[in-house]
Design an enzyme around this catalytic site. Structure first.
Site, short mmCIF file in Angstrom:
data_model
loop_
_atom_site.label_atom_id
_atom_site.label_comp_id
_atom_site.label_asym_id
_atom_site.label_seq_id
_atom_site.Cartn_x
_atom_site.Cartn_y
_atom_site.Cartn_z
N GLN A 1 4.92 -1.27 12.43
CA GLN A 1 4.89 -0.27 11.37
C GLN A 1 6.14 -0.38 10.52
O GLN A 1 6.29 0.34 9.54
CB GLN A 1 4.87 1.14 11.97
N CYS B 1 4.57 -9.24 -8.58
CA CYS B 1 4.38 -8.70 -9.92
C CYS B 1 3.02 -8.01 -9.94
O CYS B 1 2.01 -8.62 -9.62
CB CYS B 1 4.41 -9.82 -10.96
N CYS C 1 0.70 -10.23 -12.73
CA CYS C 1 0.23 -11.61 -12.51
C CYS C 1 0.23 -11.98 -11.03
O CYS C 1 -0.16 -13.09 -10.66
CB CYS C 1 1.10 -12.60 -13.29
N ILE D 1 9.14 -1.99 8.08
CA ILE D 1 9.17 -2.81 6.88
C ILE D 1 10.40 -3.71 6.83
O ILE D 1 10.65 -4.38 5.84
CB ILE D 1 9.17 -1.93 5.61
N HIS E 1 2.65 -1.82 7.40
CA HIS E 1 3.21 -1.04 6.29
C HIS E 1 3.95 -1.93 5.29
O HIS E 1 4.71 -1.44 4.47
CB HIS E 1 4.15 0.07 6.80
N CYS F 1 5.80 -11.66 -17.32
CA CYS F 1 5.07 -10.49 -17.83
C CYS F 1 6.01 -9.39 -18.34
O CYS F 1 5.56 -8.46 -19.00
CB CYS F 1 4.20 -9.88 -16.74
N SER G 1 7.06 3.73 19.29
CA SER G 1 6.17 4.43 18.36
C SER G 1 5.61 5.65 19.05
O SER G 1 5.17 5.57 20.19
CB SER G 1 5.01 3.54 17.91
N SER G 2 5.64 6.78 18.36
CA SER G 2 5.05 8.00 18.92
C SER G 2 3.55 8.02 18.69
O SER G 2 2.88 8.97 19.09
CB SER G 2 5.70 9.23 18.30
ZN ZN Z 1 4.07 -11.25 -13.73
#
Ligand code: ZN
Length: 253
Positions: free
Chosen positions: A103, A129, A132, A105, A121, A158, A196-197
């Site tokens: 879970q 992006c 694109c 990051i 997660h 972009c 983890s709970s």
């Molecule tokens: Zn882009």
């Protein structure tokens, strides 16, 4: 023979298992110094922060999103894998562990050396992006934001803000990671839950898939979980458990 304590029972089960999956939560990262920002008292429960860090908040004001996140990202960048991360690497090397579902990051499982990791997660390390779909390593961007060179990372093609691959509020889970996680639950003979709970979606649901497919369950967590009755529960710090398990597996395997 003296009866086994939960740690010994868990290690004994690890020895007998060859298709282990791990599910790691915030607890494995708090031992590395990363705050539990999604938990009950976490930063992301603050309604203002939550609003800023939602998908809508990102679209409305990406500069604010990044300025609100940089404290956390800098803390994560300085964090190092813990013994519990290393235990999972060892289990993989021993041919016992097939997948890590996390879970978190922070990318610490990758940093430790685990090769099959499903980050349900997402991860702060990479970004895309929104227009694109070009892929970016976020580390260099974060350094530039910290030093004040830029406020927002832009896709040069972009000219729109690049979004880190974190699952924000209002967003769906990444499909590949989710499918990988479900598959890992279905395939495993032992699910090792670390820190983890089992409250926050989807971690609350995953163990039931593993149990439904006949897997055993080991939970190492300081707080109670809804699955405790179906598991061998080790109520100890992950670091203590991991060190005991590594010593037992390396020297007596
Ligand atoms: Zn882009």
């Amino acid at each position: 023979m003296a009866p086994m304590n939960p740690t010994e029972e868990a290690i004994s089960l690890i020895r007998k298992s060859n298709r282990i999956a791990a599910l790691s939560g915030a607890g494995i990262s708090t031992e590395a110094g990363v705050p539990d920002f999604r938990g009950p008292d976490g930063l992301w429960r603050d309604p203002n922060i939550l609003n800023q860090l939602s998908a809508t908040g990102f679209r409305q004001d990406p500069a604010r999103f990044y300025s609100s996140s940089m404290n956390l990202f800098s803390t994560i960048a300085a964090a190092k894998p813990t013994p519990a991360h290393n235990l999972l690497v060892l289990l993989e090397k021993l041919g016992k562990l097939q997948a890590v579902v996390t879970q978190n990051i922070d990318g610490l499982h990758h940093a430790a050396g685990s090769s099959t990791v499903f980050e349900v997660h997402g991860t702060y390390r990479t970004g895309h992006c929104p227009q694109c779909s070009d892929f970016f390593e976020m580390g260099p961007f974060y350094k530039k934001i910290e030093s004040g060179d830029i406020q927002v990372p832009l896709c040069k093609k972009c000219n729109v803000p690049v979004k880190p691959d974190i699952v924000l509020f209002e967003e769906l889970l990444p499909q590949d990671a989710w499918n990988g996680a479900v598959n890992a639950m279905e395939q495993c003979d032992l699910l090792l839950v670390l820190g983890s709970s089992l409250v926050i979606y989807p971690a609350a649901e995953l163990p039931s898939i593993a149990l439904g497919c006949g897997a055993r369950l080991v939970i190492v967590n300081l707080q109670e979980t809804a699955y405790d009755r179906a598991a061998i529960v080790v109520r100890d710090k992950l670091g203590n458990f991991a060190k005991s398990a590594m010593a037992a597996l390396v020297y007596k395997n």
